[in-house]
Design an enzyme around this catalytic site. Structure first.
Site, mmCIF file in Angstrom:
data_model
loop_
_atom_site.group_PDB
_atom_site.id
_atom_site.type_symbol
_atom_site.label_atom_id
_atom_site.label_comp_id
_atom_site.label_asym_id
_atom_site.label_seq_id
_atom_site.Cartn_x
_atom_site.Cartn_y
_atom_site.Cartn_z
ATOM 1 N N ARG A 3 1.036 -0.871 0.453
ATOM 2 C CA ARG A 3 -0.282 -0.048 -0.427
ATOM 3 C C ARG A 3 0.921 1.304 0.025
ATOM 4 O O ARG A 3 0.729 2.562 -0.556
ATOM 5 C CB ARG A 3 -0.912 0.206 1.077
ATOM 6 N N ILE A 13 4.699 -25.218 10.055
ATOM 7 C CA ILE A 13 4.962 -26.914 9.565
ATOM 8 C C ILE A 13 4.354 -27.772 8.268
ATOM 9 O O ILE A 13 2.888 -26.522 8.283
ATOM 10 C CB ILE A 13 4.066 -27.284 10.533
ATOM 11 N N GLY A 31 4.461 -9.928 14.699
ATOM 12 C CA GLY A 31 3.472 -10.082 13.792
ATOM 13 C C GLY A 31 2.947 -11.388 14.121
ATOM 14 O O GLY A 31 2.558 -11.360 12.555
ATOM 15 N N ASP A 56 -9.301 -17.613 13.034
ATOM 16 C CA ASP A 56 -8.775 -18.023 11.909
ATOM 17 C C ASP A 56 -8.029 -19.684 12.014
ATOM 18 O O ASP A 56 -8.377 -20.379 11.320
ATOM 19 C CB ASP A 56 -7.075 -17.158 12.481
ATOM 20 N N LYS A 112 -8.334 -22.138 9.464
ATOM 21 C CA LYS A 112 -7.184 -23.071 9.481
ATOM 22 C C LYS A 112 -7.814 -24.670 9.691
ATOM 23 O O LYS A 112 -7.492 -25.573 8.888
ATOM 24 C CB LYS A 112 -6.584 -23.154 10.147
HETATM 25 P P1 NDP Z 1 1.275 -7.627 7.156
HETATM 26 O O1 NDP Z 1 -0.038 -6.754 7.547
HETATM 27 O O2 NDP Z 1 2.240 -7.752 8.273
HETATM 28 O O3 NDP Z 1 1.463 -7.402 5.953
HETATM 29 C C1 NDP Z 1 0.330 -6.907 4.864
HETATM 30 C C2 NDP Z 1 1.080 -6.414 2.912
HETATM 31 O O4 NDP Z 1 -0.027 -6.191 2.113
HETATM 32 C C3 NDP Z 1 1.279 -5.119 3.814
HETATM 33 O O5 NDP Z 1 2.663 -5.063 2.470
HETATM 34 C C4 NDP Z 1 0.457 -4.536 3.011
HETATM 35 O O6 NDP Z 1 1.309 -3.143 2.932
HETATM 36 C C5 NDP Z 1 0.217 -5.051 2.233
HETATM 37 N N1 NDP Z 1 -1.562 -4.842 2.058
HETATM 38 C C6 NDP Z 1 -2.901 -4.370 3.126
HETATM 39 N N2 NDP Z 1 -3.770 -4.091 2.329
HETATM 40 C C7 NDP Z 1 -3.698 -4.265 0.735
HETATM 41 C C8 NDP Z 1 -4.182 -3.544 0.255
HETATM 42 N N3 NDP Z 1 -5.880 -3.583 0.011
HETATM 43 N N4 NDP Z 1 -4.057 -3.762 -1.184
HETATM 44 C C9 NDP Z 1 -2.659 -4.072 -1.377
HETATM 45 N N5 NDP Z 1 -1.600 -4.343 -0.464
HETATM 46 C C10 NDP Z 1 -1.968 -3.893 1.039
HETATM 47 O O7 NDP Z 1 0.520 -8.999 6.954
HETATM 48 P P2 NDP Z 1 1.480 -10.337 7.341
HETATM 49 O O8 NDP Z 1 2.713 -10.260 6.492
HETATM 50 O O9 NDP Z 1 1.305 -10.778 9.024
HETATM 51 O O10 NDP Z 1 -0.025 -11.575 6.666
HETATM 52 C C11 NDP Z 1 0.357 -12.018 5.536
HETATM 53 C C12 NDP Z 1 -0.874 -13.430 5.096
HETATM 54 O O11 NDP Z 1 -0.155 -14.280 5.312
HETATM 55 C C13 NDP Z 1 -2.116 -12.734 6.030
HETATM 56 O O12 NDP Z 1 -3.507 -13.466 4.435
HETATM 57 C C14 NDP Z 1 -1.696 -13.646 6.743
HETATM 58 O O13 NDP Z 1 -3.374 -14.537 7.510
HETATM 59 C C15 NDP Z 1 -1.168 -14.588 6.428
HETATM 60 N N6 NDP Z 1 -0.230 -15.343 7.649
HETATM 61 C C16 NDP Z 1 0.285 -14.662 8.181
HETATM 62 C C17 NDP Z 1 1.568 -14.817 9.400
HETATM 63 C C18 NDP Z 1 2.269 -14.108 10.281
HETATM 64 O O14 NDP Z 1 2.599 -15.000 10.872
HETATM 65 N N7 NDP Z 1 1.956 -12.965 9.951
HETATM 66 C C19 NDP Z 1 1.450 -16.402 9.529
HETATM 67 C C20 NDP Z 1 0.712 -17.369 8.196
HETATM 68 C C21 NDP Z 1 -0.416 -17.074 7.852
HETATM 69 P P3 NDP Z 1 0.997 -1.292 3.383
HETATM 70 O O15 NDP Z 1 3.211 -2.643 4.009
HETATM 71 O O16 NDP Z 1 2.480 -0.761 2.957
HETATM 72 O O17 NDP Z 1 1.006 -1.630 4.772
HETATM 73 N N1 HSE Z 2 -2.461 -15.070 13.652
HETATM 74 C C1 HSE Z 2 -1.955 -16.420 13.046
HETATM 75 C C2 HSE Z 2 -1.378 -16.854 14.133
HETATM 76 C C3 HSE Z 2 -1.065 -16.534 12.483
HETATM 77 O O1 HSE Z 2 -1.712 -16.548 15.199
HETATM 78 O O2 HSE Z 2 -1.393 -18.277 14.018
HETATM 79 C C4 HSE Z 2 -0.329 -17.893 11.520
HETATM 80 O O3 HSE Z 2 -1.210 -18.064 10.933
#
Ligand code: NDP
Ligand code: HSE
Length: 439
Positions: free
Chosen positions: A48, A139, A190, A204, A208
């Site tokens: 974003r 995992i 995070g 969530d 899963k």
């Molecule tokens: P973050 O919020 O850290 O990152 C999301 C990214 O997507 C950011 O770079 C953000 O931009 C961008 N973004 C958000 N909204 C929009 C939009 N409307 N249009 C375009 N870009 C957008 O999320 P995570 O990395 O934590 O999670 C990403 C995915 O991974 C999710 O589906 C989450 O459920 C999944 N996940 C996360 C885990 C974790 O430990 N965090 C573990 C397993 C799965 P900007 O940086 O500029 O805000």
């Molecule tokens: N929010 C999720 C968790 C990220 O805490 O398990 C991993 O899917």
């Protein structure tokens, strides 16, 4: 080393998982190329806010604020969707598929709710949608259940599949921390979803479980049929009482093929301390799968966080690269079973589910109260395993009473709880936590 040019990847999202993926791809580029047979290079990424400092430098990568620029980039062969949520992720994934690109995603919300349509579109387009990171972070549970356990009839599975909930429950138990403080820490690390209610309300984990159940039992993805409870009603006293009784409270996703239907439920659960899964703490996750041939298989590892999740995303990228030249008709089915061979087993109504129960209530300390409570249970044929009256807190007019029941049908225990709560001597609501032996 391969003479083929690296496969070009487009990254949607540069947050926790996006930046982690970039870091792992760069650090382990040599190993990854040796495994995949070709290099894997991120050439175009979107976020974003483009001028935000990132955990991994993005020099050399074309950056776009509009994620559609990545999805429409003719040079990009694989799109990694690491944005999260349904909107705009669903539209972007469908657009990538329509553009003939393979997709890797960590988005369990998207797969649980829209996976049936996404996989149908992917099959029609001859592309792969890989989603290892969507369940239990690092995992390799999808690959294991879908491929390594393919010879089994899965009887049941249980998992600690939300790292944030496990982190909070562990902090409450080990350090006596308050719920809110532990949640803030999980967010800062995070682990939590953009809306942490998805974690603590169990949504969530239900996403899963929906995915796990589909690949374990060969049923369609059906998130709307999962029974869901979160952890926000759990008190430190419940955690302590459970411990004193020889149990741990874990937030579990549980699915079982009963023969009459599939149980799909996510809720806090008392698990005997001696079980390995009861000792999975902090952000770690574990999934226990019981197959008819193999018996129990327990998988353990980090359930969230940048690099553990990136590990799964990169493994999917390698898998997709290895399969680029294979006949789409001969690839591993997205949901483990051939799409025209899904079972139509019903999901059991929660009323018909059986489990043992922990109950905690506050009652006036006077003769006959325990007898009234046990009579209500006996009238419904509910067998008590243990009953325990705790010391009252100083100055309190009531005493805490803890009960453990044997296995009981949900509709009977719900009725009993209503009747117990209606007793004059009982104050407030009865706290009920289901108990699973997992043996
Ligand atoms: P973050 O919020 O850290 O990152 C999301 C990214 O997507 C950011 O770079 C953000 O931009 C961008 N973004 C958000 N909204 C929009 C939009 N409307 N249009 C375009 N870009 C957008 O999320 P995570 O990395 O934590 O999670 C990403 C995915 O991974 C999710 O589906 C989450 O459920 C999944 N996940 C996360 C885990 C974790 O430990 N965090 C573990 C397993 C799965 P900007 O940086 O500029 O805000
Ligand atoms: N929010 C999720 C968790 C990220 O805490 O398990 C991993 O899917």
């Amino acid at each position: 080393m391969s003479a083929l040019k690296p496969v070009q990847v487009g990254l949607l999202g540069l947050g926790t998982v996006g930046a982690g993926t970039l870091a792992v791809l760069r650090r382990n580029a040599g190993e990854i190329t040796r495994r995949a047979g070709r290099g894997i290079e991120v050439v175009h990424a979107s976020a974003r806010t483009l001028d935000k400092p990132r955990a991994t430098p993005t020099a050399g990568i074309r950056l776009s604020a509009d994620p559609r620029a990545v999805v429409d980039d003719p040079g990009v062969e694989i799109v990694a969707e690491l944005i999260g949520g349904l909107d705009p992720a669903y539209e972007l994934v469908m657009r990538a598929i329509a553009n003939g690109k393979h997709v890797v995603t960590a988005n369990k919300y998207l797969i649980a709710l829209r996976g049936n349509e996404i996989f149908a579109a992917a099959r029609a387009a001859g592309v792969t949608v890989a989603f290892e990171a969507a369940v239990a972070g690092g995992i390799p549970v999808i690959k294991t259940v879908r491929e390594a356990l393919a010879g089994n009839r899965v009887e049941w599975l249980a998992g600690i599949i939300n790292g944030t909930c496990n982190y909070i429950l562990t902090a409450m138990r080990e350090e006596g921390r308050e719920f809110g403080a532990a949640l803030s820490e999980a967010q800062a690390l995070g682990y939590a979803e953009a809306d942490p209610a998805f974690d603590i309300d169990g949504i969530d984990a239900a996403h899963k479980l929906t995915i796990l159940a589909a690949i374990a039992f060969g049923v369609p993805l059906q998130f709307d049929k999962v029974y869901v409870e979160g952890i926000s009603a759990i008190t430190r006293d419940d955690v302590l009482y459970a411990e004193q009784l020889g149990y741990r409270i874990k937030h579990l996703g549980f699915a079982r093929d009963t023969g009459a239907g599939i149980e799909l439920r996510v809720h806090p659960t008392l698990v005997p301390q001696r079980r390995l899964i009861a000792n999975v703490d902090g952000v770690m996750n574990a999934v226990l799968v019981h197959g008819d041939a193999v018996g129990p298989v327990l998988m353990y590892g980090a359930g969230a966080g940048a690099e553990p999740t990136a590990s799964a995303v990169v493994a999917d990228l390698v898998d997709v690269v290895r399969a680029l030249t294979t006949d789409p008709g001969n690839r591993v089915p997205h949901l483990a079973f051939q799409p025209d061979a899904l079972a139509d087993a019903p999901v059991l109504a929660m009323d018909a589910v059986c489990s043992a129960c922990y109950m905690r209530l506050f009652a006036v300390d006077r003769p006959g109260v325990l007898a009234d409570i046990t009579r209500i249970l006996a009238d419904r044929n509910i067998s008590i395993e243990a009953i325990w009256q705790k010391e009252p807190a100083e100055g309190a007019g009531t005493v805490p009473i803890i009960l453990l029941t044997h296995r009981v049908e949900e509709r009977a225990i719900n009725d009993a709880i209503d009747r117990i709560e209606a007793l004059d001597a009982v104050c407030g609501a009865v706290m009920r936590i289901r108990l699973e032996e997992l043996s």
